[in-house]
Enzyme design. Structure first.
Site, PDB file in Angstrom:
ATOM      1  N   ASN A   1       0.826  -1.219   0.000  1.00  0.00           N
ATOM      2  CA  ASN A   1       0.000   0.000   0.000  1.00  0.00           C
ATOM      3  C   ASN A   1       0.856   1.264   0.000  1.00  0.00           C
ATOM      4  OD1 ASN A   1       1.029  -0.091   2.552  1.00  0.00           O
ATOM      5  ND2 ASN A   1      -0.922  -0.194   3.622  1.00  0.00           N
TER       6      ASN A   1
ATOM      7  N   HIS B   1       3.423   1.790   2.114  1.00  0.00           N
ATOM      8  CA  HIS B   1       3.980   2.175   3.412  1.00  0.00           C
ATOM      9  C   HIS B   1       5.493   2.025   3.443  1.00  0.00           C
ATOM     10  CE1 HIS B   1       3.350  -2.081   5.381  1.00  0.00           C
ATOM     11  NE2 HIS B   1       4.600  -1.956   5.033  1.00  0.00           N
TER      12      HIS B   1
END
Ligand code: GLP
Length: 242
Positions: free
Chosen positions: A136, A138
């Site tokens: 995602n 991160h």
């Protein structure tokens, strides 16, 4: 940003390890920012071999890890402290007292975050920060959202992250729901950043992070603001970059 894509895993690992080793040659007291995950493992193995052969020494270096799960019992095989000890620290000449990982079992987690930032402030800046990349976007455990936090903080892990990391635990239910992570501000203070990404499943997020808009919805996109980033990709991860 210097982006390199490698066909062979051995070259990916030798390049990453070579970068870290040459920094330690120039500056034996280097402060290294360490990452867990599968992407750096081969580089850590190569560094262990180089250390055994006397080609690099960590005797004067210190390390600060990016993150740690909250609430895993001490010595749990999947804690990031256990990962680092097993994959690197136990096999090189670093002094264990010079290795730092946030304490996910601290009685007062907010106080632990403040202490970690104070240590980074006193002993930093980090000379080289190693990073992986979540599906995602991160970095560390800085999850996408409307805003990002600068310093070390406690984070609620997103379902996508817990699912991705469930492969290391007996079941999804065993994956912690919280972690402590260095913030994006602390990460960007490093003098140099080494981003490591492997696997075709990361190709889309690599493209968004490195070539897409800079946004808190993709925390790794903030790396585009840093003046000294080296990115090592395997062919799968680099597949969508032109
Ligand atoms: C975890 C870690 C991150 C790491 C990421 C990617 O979520 N908290 O720091 O970068 O995994 O891991 P991998 O290298 O296995 O793709």
């Amino acid at each position: 940003m210097n982006i390199y894509t490698f066909k062979h895993e051995a070259d990916f690992n030798a390049t990453g390890a070579g970068l870290i080793a040459s920094l330690l040659h120039t500056k034996p007291r280097s402060v290294l920012g360490m990452a867990t995950g599968s992407s750096p493992i081969g580089i850590y193995q190569r560094l262990i071999e180089m250390n055994r052969q006397g080609l690099v020494s960590f005797a004067k270096a210190s390390t600060y890890n990016l993150d740690e799960y909250v609430g895993l019992p001490e010595g749990h095989p999947e804690s990031y402290r256990s990962f680092m000890n097993e994959k690197l620290f136990n096999h090189i000449d670093i002094k264990m007292e010079n290795t730092h990982v946030p304490d996910g079992n601290a009685a007062d987690l907010e106080e632990e975050c403040r202490k970690y930032d104070a240590m980074l402030e006193e002993n930093g800046p980090v000379d080289l920060q190693i990073l992986g990349l979540g599906h995602n976007g991160h970095i560390g455990f800085n999850e996408p959202g409307e805003s990002l936090i600068g310093g070390t903080h406690v984070v609620e892990l997103q379902e996508k992250t817990r699912t991705a990391n469930a492969r290391f635990f007996p079941s999804l239910a065993d994956v912690p729901t919280q972690a402590i992570t260095m913030g994006v501000g602390s990460i960007l203070k490093a003098k140099q950043i080494l981003l490591l990404v492997r696997g075709e499943d990361k190709a889309e997020i690599v493209k968004r992070a490195l070539k897409g808009p800079i946004t808190s919805q993709c925390p790794a996109s903030l790396l585009q603001c840093h003046p000294n980033v080296v990115v090592l990709l395997d062919q799968g991860a680099g597949g969508l970059l032109s």
